[in-house]
Write a protein that holds these residues in place. Structure first.
Motif, PDB file in Angstrom:
ATOM      1  N   GLY A 162      32.899  33.103  14.148  1.00  0.00           N
ATOM      2  CA  GLY A 162      31.946  32.061  13.929  1.00  0.00           C
ATOM      3  C   GLY A 162      31.478  31.334  15.084  1.00  0.00           C
ATOM      4  O   GLY A 162      30.240  31.234  15.328  1.00  0.00           O
ATOM      5  N   SER A 163      32.262  31.060  15.979  1.00  0.00           N
ATOM      6  CA  SER A 163      31.992  30.520  17.345  1.00  0.00           C
ATOM      7  C   SER A 163      31.176  31.462  18.139  1.00  0.00           C
ATOM      8  O   SER A 163      30.092  31.049  18.739  1.00  0.00           O
ATOM      9  CB  SER A 163      33.343  30.110  18.246  1.00  0.00           C
ATOM     10  OG  SER A 163      34.249  29.167  17.366  1.00  0.00           O
ATOM     11  N   ALA A 164      31.733  32.773  18.118  1.00  0.00           N
ATOM     12  CA  ALA A 164      30.830  33.647  18.712  1.00  0.00           C
ATOM     13  C   ALA A 164      29.363  33.768  18.453  1.00  0.00           C
ATOM     14  O   ALA A 164      28.462  33.793  19.162  1.00  0.00           O
ATOM     15  CB  ALA A 164      31.639  35.121  18.849  1.00  0.00           C
ATOM     16  N   TYR A 165      29.225  33.890  17.191  1.00  0.00           N
ATOM     17  CA  TYR A 165      27.780  33.839  16.299  1.00  0.00           C
ATOM     18  C   TYR A 165      27.272  32.568  16.858  1.00  0.00           C
ATOM     19  O   TYR A 165      25.915  32.638  17.236  1.00  0.00           O
ATOM     20  CB  TYR A 165      27.963  34.019  14.835  1.00  0.00           C
ATOM     21  CG  TYR A 165      26.654  34.133  14.259  1.00  0.00           C
ATOM     22  CD1 TYR A 165      25.880  35.316  14.539  1.00  0.00           C
ATOM     23  CD2 TYR A 165      26.187  33.016  13.927  1.00  0.00           C
ATOM     24  CE1 TYR A 165      24.455  35.296  13.830  1.00  0.00           C
ATOM     25  CE2 TYR A 165      24.769  32.955  13.095  1.00  0.00           C
ATOM     26  CZ  TYR A 165      24.204  34.065  13.350  1.00  0.00           C
ATOM     27  OH  TYR A 165      22.765  34.038  12.808  1.00  0.00           O
ATOM     28  N   GLY A 166      27.712  31.484  16.628  1.00  0.00           N
ATOM     29  CA  GLY A 166      26.922  30.258  16.932  1.00  0.00           C
ATOM     30  C   GLY A 166      26.704  30.153  18.652  1.00  0.00           C
ATOM     31  O   GLY A 166      25.391  29.570  18.815  1.00  0.00           O
ATOM     32  N   TYR A 167      27.583  30.812  19.601  1.00  0.00           N
ATOM     33  CA  TYR A 167      27.058  30.463  20.827  1.00  0.00           C
ATOM     34  C   TYR A 167      25.873  31.687  20.865  1.00  0.00           C
ATOM     35  O   TYR A 167      24.784  31.224  21.817  1.00  0.00           O
ATOM     36  CB  TYR A 167      28.212  30.712  21.738  1.00  0.00           C
ATOM     37  CG  TYR A 167      29.391  29.857  21.811  1.00  0.00           C
ATOM     38  CD1 TYR A 167      28.810  28.662  22.283  1.00  0.00           C
ATOM     39  CD2 TYR A 167      30.435  30.279  21.498  1.00  0.00           C
ATOM     40  CE1 TYR A 167      29.785  27.604  22.338  1.00  0.00           C
ATOM     41  CE2 TYR A 167      31.623  29.224  21.476  1.00  0.00           C
ATOM     42  CZ  TYR A 167      31.155  27.939  21.808  1.00  0.00           C
ATOM     43  OH  TYR A 167      31.822  27.064  22.046  1.00  0.00           O
ATOM     44  N   PHE A 168      25.879  32.695  20.248  1.00  0.00           N
ATOM     45  CA  PHE A 168      24.746  33.531  20.301  1.00  0.00           C
ATOM     46  C   PHE A 168      23.369  32.969  19.598  1.00  0.00           C
ATOM     47  O   PHE A 168      22.475  33.209  20.103  1.00  0.00           O
ATOM     48  CB  PHE A 168      25.163  35.054  19.390  1.00  0.00           C
ATOM     49  CG  PHE A 168      24.076  35.798  19.266  1.00  0.00           C
ATOM     50  CD1 PHE A 168      23.546  36.742  20.383  1.00  0.00           C
ATOM     51  CD2 PHE A 168      23.345  35.970  18.008  1.00  0.00           C
ATOM     52  CE1 PHE A 168      22.532  37.614  20.354  1.00  0.00           C
ATOM     53  CE2 PHE A 168      22.025  36.932  18.052  1.00  0.00           C
ATOM     54  CZ  PHE A 168      21.885  37.620  19.186  1.00  0.00           C
ATOM     55  N   TRP A 169      23.928  32.085  18.608  1.00  0.00           N
ATOM     56  CA  TRP A 169      22.579  31.299  18.024  1.00  0.00           C
ATOM     57  C   TRP A 169      22.080  30.400  19.173  1.00  0.00           C
ATOM     58  O   TRP A 169      20.928  30.337  19.127  1.00  0.00           O
ATOM     59  CB  TRP A 169      23.129  30.658  16.781  1.00  0.00           C
ATOM     60  CG  TRP A 169      22.119  29.731  16.312  1.00  0.00           C
ATOM     61  CD1 TRP A 169      21.924  28.368  16.191  1.00  0.00           C
ATOM     62  CD2 TRP A 169      21.192  30.162  15.106  1.00  0.00           C
ATOM     63  NE1 TRP A 169      20.905  28.000  15.494  1.00  0.00           N
ATOM     64  CE2 TRP A 169      20.545  29.073  14.748  1.00  0.00           C
ATOM     65  CE3 TRP A 169      21.085  31.406  14.437  1.00  0.00           C
ATOM     66  CZ2 TRP A 169      19.670  28.967  13.806  1.00  0.00           C
ATOM     67  CZ3 TRP A 169      20.227  31.209  13.301  1.00  0.00           C
ATOM     68  CH2 TRP A 169      19.573  30.309  13.063  1.00  0.00           C
ATOM     69  N   TYR A 170      22.864  30.023  19.836  1.00  0.00           N
ATOM     70  CA  TYR A 170      22.240  28.807  20.842  1.00  0.00           C
ATOM     71  C   TYR A 170      21.799  29.563  22.143  1.00  0.00           C
ATOM     72  O   TYR A 170      21.526  28.862  23.128  1.00  0.00           O
ATOM     73  CB  TYR A 170      23.390  27.990  21.310  1.00  0.00           C
ATOM     74  CG  TYR A 170      23.592  26.688  20.238  1.00  0.00           C
ATOM     75  CD1 TYR A 170      22.863  25.700  20.281  1.00  0.00           C
ATOM     76  CD2 TYR A 170      24.269  26.856  19.092  1.00  0.00           C
ATOM     77  CE1 TYR A 170      23.147  24.485  19.378  1.00  0.00           C
ATOM     78  CE2 TYR A 170      24.575  25.777  18.187  1.00  0.00           C
ATOM     79  CZ  TYR A 170      23.893  24.544  18.220  1.00  0.00           C
ATOM     80  OH  TYR A 170      23.872  23.720  17.558  1.00  0.00           O
ATOM     81  N   ARG A 171      21.787  30.909  22.356  1.00  0.00           N
ATOM     82  CA  ARG A 171      21.569  31.346  23.575  1.00  0.00           C
ATOM     83  C   ARG A 171      20.429  31.165  24.306  1.00  0.00           C
ATOM     84  O   ARG A 171      20.575  30.829  25.517  1.00  0.00           O
ATOM     85  CB  ARG A 171      21.745  32.910  23.310  1.00  0.00           C
ATOM     86  CG  ARG A 171      20.587  33.654  22.525  1.00  0.00           C
ATOM     87  CD  ARG A 171      20.689  34.807  22.185  1.00  0.00           C
ATOM     88  NE  ARG A 171      19.615  35.461  21.558  1.00  0.00           N
ATOM     89  CZ  ARG A 171      19.427  35.512  20.158  1.00  0.00           C
ATOM     90  NH1 ARG A 171      20.165  34.597  19.536  1.00  0.00           N
ATOM     91  NH2 ARG A 171      18.196  35.798  19.718  1.00  0.00           N
ATOM     92  N   GLU A 172      19.209  30.843  23.454  1.00  0.00           N
ATOM     93  CA  GLU A 172      18.095  30.529  24.224  1.00  0.00           C
ATOM     94  C   GLU A 172      18.116  29.017  24.635  1.00  0.00           C
ATOM     95  O   GLU A 172      17.677  28.669  25.789  1.00  0.00           O
ATOM     96  CB  GLU A 172      16.712  30.772  23.162  1.00  0.00           C
ATOM     97  CG  GLU A 172      16.530  32.083  22.969  1.00  0.00           C
ATOM     98  CD  GLU A 172      15.546  32.095  21.838  1.00  0.00           C
ATOM     99  OE1 GLU A 172      14.639  31.128  21.764  1.00  0.00           O
ATOM    100  OE2 GLU A 172      15.181  33.295  21.472  1.00  0.00           O
ATOM    101  N   GLN A 173      18.648  28.019  23.903  1.00  0.00           N
ATOM    102  CA  GLN A 173      18.842  26.780  24.362  1.00  0.00           C
ATOM    103  C   GLN A 173      19.775  26.529  25.278  1.00  0.00           C
ATOM    104  O   GLN A 173      19.398  25.684  26.281  1.00  0.00           O
ATOM    105  CB  GLN A 173      19.274  25.943  23.204  1.00  0.00           C
ATOM    106  CG  GLN A 173      19.082  24.485  23.310  1.00  0.00           C
ATOM    107  CD  GLN A 173      19.074  23.670  21.903  1.00  0.00           C
ATOM    108  OE1 GLN A 173      19.185  24.099  20.816  1.00  0.00           O
ATOM    109  NE2 GLN A 173      19.090  22.444  22.135  1.00  0.00           N
ATOM    110  N   LEU A 174      20.865  27.425  25.554  1.00  0.00           N
ATOM    111  CA  LEU A 174      21.778  27.324  26.630  1.00  0.00           C
ATOM    112  C   LEU A 174      20.958  27.867  27.859  1.00  0.00           C
ATOM    113  O   LEU A 174      21.356  27.350  28.782  1.00  0.00           O
ATOM    114  CB  LEU A 174      22.985  28.212  26.199  1.00  0.00           C
ATOM    115  CG  LEU A 174      24.031  27.670  25.175  1.00  0.00           C
ATOM    116  CD1 LEU A 174      25.007  28.643  24.840  1.00  0.00           C
ATOM    117  CD2 LEU A 174      24.531  26.236  25.793  1.00  0.00           C
TER     118      LEU A 174
END
Length: 193
Positions: free
Chosen positions: A28-40
């Protein structure tokens, strides 16, 4: 199935529960960081600890589980991990529910996010009730959540929202959850001053 749930409620720290939860939280964390990729990518790296609230929460929760599995219990860290999982799980459920109630489509992605964030809050609450801690844990956990709120809504680092017009609700929900959870911690789980 009911007896399994009862066993989990009674003692969620059994390895048979913790190992699958560790895997779920890491994925879930890995997916979450992927979800935030543009914002990061649009944010300076030194501000990253304040932006991806949900995946950071599940990462902390996974580390807390790992600490317990290895026998290295760190109550301060584990209570913080549980509390922020509750906070950002509930926060996301509020924001997605608001999106749906405002006419947003009930699509598979948002449904998965809604369910997974509800699970975050539930696992945090189930594990949190098993800890005993002192007032310093309450103060540090409340301070961390407040600093994160100030960074999210003072410095503009909050997650991208589901639709325009959710800013006020997002900030109000985050602050209310910080106050509510700090109060809950103050009155429960304490083992002395």
């Amino acid at each position: 199935m009911l007896s399994l749930w009862r066993d989990f409620w009674k003692d969620p720290r059994q390895p048979r529960f913790m190992a699958p939860l560790l895997v779920i939280n890491v994925l879930g964390s890995a997916y979450g960081y992927f979800w935030y990729r543009e914002q990061l990518t649009e944010t300076s790296f030194y501000l990253w600890p304040f932006m991806p609230d949900s995946p950071l929460s599940t990462t902390l929760f996974a580390v807390a589980l790992l600490l317990h599995l290895t026998g290295a219990n760190k109550t301060m860290f584990q209570v913080l991990a549980c509390t922020v999982s509750i906070k950002y799980g509930i926060w996301a459920v509020i924001m997605i529910t608001n999106y749906w109630s405002s006419g947003g489509p009930v699509a598979p992605t948002e449904t998965m996010l809604w369910l997974s964030h509800l699970g975050m809050a539930a696992e945090g609450a189930i594990f949190l009730r098993t800890y005993r801690f002192k007032i310093n844990v309450v103060i540090i956990t409340g301070a961390w959540m407040l600093v994160n709120d100030l960074m999210d809504y003072g410095a503009g680092l909050h997650p991208y929202l589901f639709m325009a017009g959710q800013d006020t609700l997002a900030m109000a929900a985050a602050l209310a959850l910080t106050v509510l959870l700090t109060c809950v911690l103050s009155f429960s789980g304490r083992s002395g001053v």
